[in-house]
Design an enzyme around this catalytic site. Sequence first.
Site, PDB file in Angstrom:
ATOM      1  N   HIS A  22      31.686  47.520  49.354  1.00  0.00           N
ATOM      2  CA  HIS A  22      31.543  46.684  48.321  1.00  0.00           C
ATOM      3  C   HIS A  22      32.897  45.654  48.407  1.00  0.00           C
ATOM      4  CE1 HIS A  22      31.854  46.334  43.711  1.00  0.00           C
ATOM      5  NE2 HIS A  22      31.094  45.340  44.226  1.00  0.00           N
TER       6      HIS A  22
ATOM      7  N   ASN B 294      33.627  48.947  39.388  1.00  0.00           N
ATOM      8  CA  ASN B 294      32.507  48.420  38.572  1.00  0.00           C
ATOM      9  C   ASN B 294      32.330  49.464  37.278  1.00  0.00           C
ATOM     10  OD1 ASN B 294      32.299  46.069  39.644  1.00  0.00           O
ATOM     11  ND2 ASN B 294      30.057  45.877  39.537  1.00  0.00           N
TER      12      ASN B 294
HETATM   13  N1  3HC Z   1      38.851  29.788  48.697  1.00  0.00           N
HETATM   14  C1  3HC Z   1      39.876  29.348  48.873  1.00  0.00           C
HETATM   15  N2  3HC Z   1      40.605  29.225  47.711  1.00  0.00           N
HETATM   16  C2  3HC Z   1      40.249  29.436  46.390  1.00  0.00           C
HETATM   17  C3  3HC Z   1      39.025  30.164  46.282  1.00  0.00           C
HETATM   18  C4  3HC Z   1      38.218  30.415  47.602  1.00  0.00           C
HETATM   19  N3  3HC Z   1      37.057  31.064  47.425  1.00  0.00           N
HETATM   20  N4  3HC Z   1      38.988  30.403  45.056  1.00  0.00           N
HETATM   21  C5  3HC Z   1      40.043  29.602  44.518  1.00  0.00           C
HETATM   22  N5  3HC Z   1      40.845  29.364  45.282  1.00  0.00           N
HETATM   23  C6  3HC Z   1      41.939  28.452  45.264  1.00  0.00           C
HETATM   24  C7  3HC Z   1      41.818  27.429  43.993  1.00  0.00           C
HETATM   25  O1  3HC Z   1      41.298  26.233  44.265  1.00  0.00           O
HETATM   26  C8  3HC Z   1      43.177  27.227  43.467  1.00  0.00           C
HETATM   27  O2  3HC Z   1      43.919  26.362  44.284  1.00  0.00           O
HETATM   28  P1  3HC Z   1      44.706  25.164  43.822  1.00  0.00           P
HETATM   29  O3  3HC Z   1      46.061  25.866  43.267  1.00  0.00           O
HETATM   30  O4  3HC Z   1      44.796  24.218  44.935  1.00  0.00           O
HETATM   31  O5  3HC Z   1      43.786  24.687  42.519  1.00  0.00           O
HETATM   32  C9  3HC Z   1      43.915  28.629  43.888  1.00  0.00           C
HETATM   33  O6  3HC Z   1      43.083  29.505  44.889  1.00  0.00           O
HETATM   34  C10 3HC Z   1      43.789  29.769  42.713  1.00  0.00           C
HETATM   35  O7  3HC Z   1      44.949  29.493  42.053  1.00  0.00           O
HETATM   36  P2  3HC Z   1      45.085  29.712  40.230  1.00  0.00           P
HETATM   37  O8  3HC Z   1      46.447  29.691  40.067  1.00  0.00           O
HETATM   38  O9  3HC Z   1      44.195  28.622  39.720  1.00  0.00           O
HETATM   39  O10 3HC Z   1      44.360  30.963  40.067  1.00  0.00           O
HETATM   40  P3  3HC Z   1      44.878  32.336  40.245  1.00  0.00           P
HETATM   41  O11 3HC Z   1      46.276  32.587  40.658  1.00  0.00           O
HETATM   42  O12 3HC Z   1      44.426  33.127  38.873  1.00  0.00           O
HETATM   43  O13 3HC Z   1      44.309  33.308  41.277  1.00  0.00           O
HETATM   44  C11 3HC Z   1      42.109  34.610  41.506  1.00  0.00           C
HETATM   45  C12 3HC Z   1      42.754  33.061  41.504  1.00  0.00           C
HETATM   46  C13 3HC Z   1      42.802  35.448  42.835  1.00  0.00           C
HETATM   47  C14 3HC Z   1      40.526  34.438  41.569  1.00  0.00           C
HETATM   48  C15 3HC Z   1      42.553  35.330  40.297  1.00  0.00           C
HETATM   49  O14 3HC Z   1      42.400  34.496  39.178  1.00  0.00           O
HETATM   50  C16 3HC Z   1      41.881  36.578  40.057  1.00  0.00           C
HETATM   51  O15 3HC Z   1      42.357  37.471  40.815  1.00  0.00           O
HETATM   52  N6  3HC Z   1      41.067  37.007  39.137  1.00  0.00           N
HETATM   53  C17 3HC Z   1      40.244  37.988  39.137  1.00  0.00           C
HETATM   54  C18 3HC Z   1      39.163  38.005  39.983  1.00  0.00           C
HETATM   55  C19 3HC Z   1      38.690  39.356  40.067  1.00  0.00           C
HETATM   56  O16 3HC Z   1      38.712  40.291  39.291  1.00  0.00           O
HETATM   57  N7  3HC Z   1      37.374  39.800  41.100  1.00  0.00           N
HETATM   58  C20 3HC Z   1      36.605  41.086  41.024  1.00  0.00           C
HETATM   59  C21 3HC Z   1      35.719  40.789  40.068  1.00  0.00           C
HETATM   60  S1  3HC Z   1      34.435  42.135  40.204  1.00  0.00           S
HETATM   61  C22 3HC Z   1      33.548  41.890  41.647  1.00  0.00           C
HETATM   62  O17 3HC Z   1      33.777  40.920  42.102  1.00  0.00           O
HETATM   63  C23 3HC Z   1      32.631  42.985  41.912  1.00  0.00           C
HETATM   64  C24 3HC Z   1      31.275  42.600  41.743  1.00  0.00           C
HETATM   65  O18 3HC Z   1      30.477  43.667  42.248  1.00  0.00           O
HETATM   66  C25 3HC Z   1      30.798  42.459  40.270  1.00  0.00           C
END
Ligand code: 3HC
Length: 395
Positions: A140, A191
């Site tokens: 996962h 989850n």
């Molecule tokens: N690849 C490369 N770069 C990426 C990207 C990706 N897939 N996604 C985002 N980025 C980049 C963005 O473009 C941004 O770049 P920029 O600064 O040039 O605009 C940068 O990464 C993110 O910077 P931000 O400051 O905007 O964002 P954060 O510091 O908040 O980090 C995050 C982004 C790591 C996604 C953070 O918001 C996070 O951890 N969010 C929670 C995610 C989470 O909980 N995921 C699990 C969900 S549950 C799950 O998936 C299970 C499923 O089964 C349901």
Amino acid sequence: MFKKIAVIGAGIMGHGIAEIVALNGYVVFLCDVSEEILQEATKKIVWSLRKMAEKGKLSEEDLTSTLNRIKTTTSLAEAVKDSELIIEAVPESLELKRELFSKIDRMARPEAILGTNTSSLPISEIAAVTSRPDKVLGIHFFNPPVIMPLVEIVCGDKTSRQTLDSILNFVKTLGKQVVVCKKDVPGFIVNRILEALIQEAAWMVHRGEASILEVDSAVKYRAKLPMGLFELSDYVGIDILYSAGKAIQDRDKGVIVSPLFEEYYKNGWYGRKSGKGFYAYSGGLWERPKIPPELADNVDLKEIFASAVNAAAWLLRNDVVEKEDLDKAVILGLNFPEGILRMADRWGIDVIVQVLRTKQLKYGEYYNPDPLLENMVANNKLGVKTHRGFYEYTQ
Ligand code: 3HC
């Protein structure tokens, strides 16, 4: 180690899994039912690799070679044939996954390992349709797989030690950390906690106790989670969280899906991917809603988090995970600033139990405090204030 890996399903998770696997030197066959889906997936992979290159995390040469290692196909047979590991990431339907695993089992090499990226469905029931349940397990990933540091591994009843060891080694080669979920329980570790948290927030909005912006502001600016809970729901997909929540509810009522989620799901308001969810989106690949910090004090965090602490206590009492791994799972799988058990110790276990009891009186038995929490209160293990809670604290 594996040379060829297949990822079946090129949606939000599938394309990200293919990307992280290819980034780490593996040849990946990414398979889905139409060319359009595969083109969309490739577009997202290119965007993500470009982002990394722009930030100096990837050279142009590595970007090109990573892309060259990803082969897309609409033929399941082509993807699966000769693959040593097959990771399924199709929508969260047990029927669909069982049908697919039965097909893959017939097409794949006898020694191939079959992994499912399911977030909540029973691994043993998926494995049961194959002739190799010892080689089936849950792998996962968390969205976005290329960034999130955790992979949760879940064994079915018959998964062999050898299969588990191969996958633990493989996950290490992706530069990820692992938490092993010891039992095939609904929602596994992450989850089960996330759904309890998100659905509670949605129930509070449904009951008129808080607004979406108030919850997200409190969670983001006071609890210091990286995203608000409604923002995260839009990001992960309301359809995905709805299905995962329903799967848990149907199996053991570990969560009750809120009418708010039901409404958004039924209307097709899935979040970022459909342009409308709890927030509005214009179609960019990385958009963040505006969440005003000044609303952060309008709602009590304990009201939002108490059900998630209850879910965590359930996981510990049922020996699904050790406390350190549980906290590691939310820190690395959801980017929490600290473990949920540490948060509960800080708030006070008696306070959490009181919040649950008040909700129980108003809204019913879903909120019954877990016996583990009741015992902690009875034994004065109230957290930081009594120096003993889930953890021990020195004076
Ligand atoms: N690849 C490369 N770069 C990426 C990207 C990706 N897939 N996604 C985002 N980025 C980049 C963005 O473009 C941004 O770049 P920029 O600064 O040039 O605009 C940068 O990464 C993110 O910077 P931000 O400051 O905007 O964002 P954060 O510091 O908040 O980090 C995050 C982004 C790591 C996604 C953070 O918001 C996070 O951890 N969010 C929670 C995610 C989470 O909980 N995921 C699990 C969900 S549950 C799950 O998936 C299970 C499923 O089964 C349901």
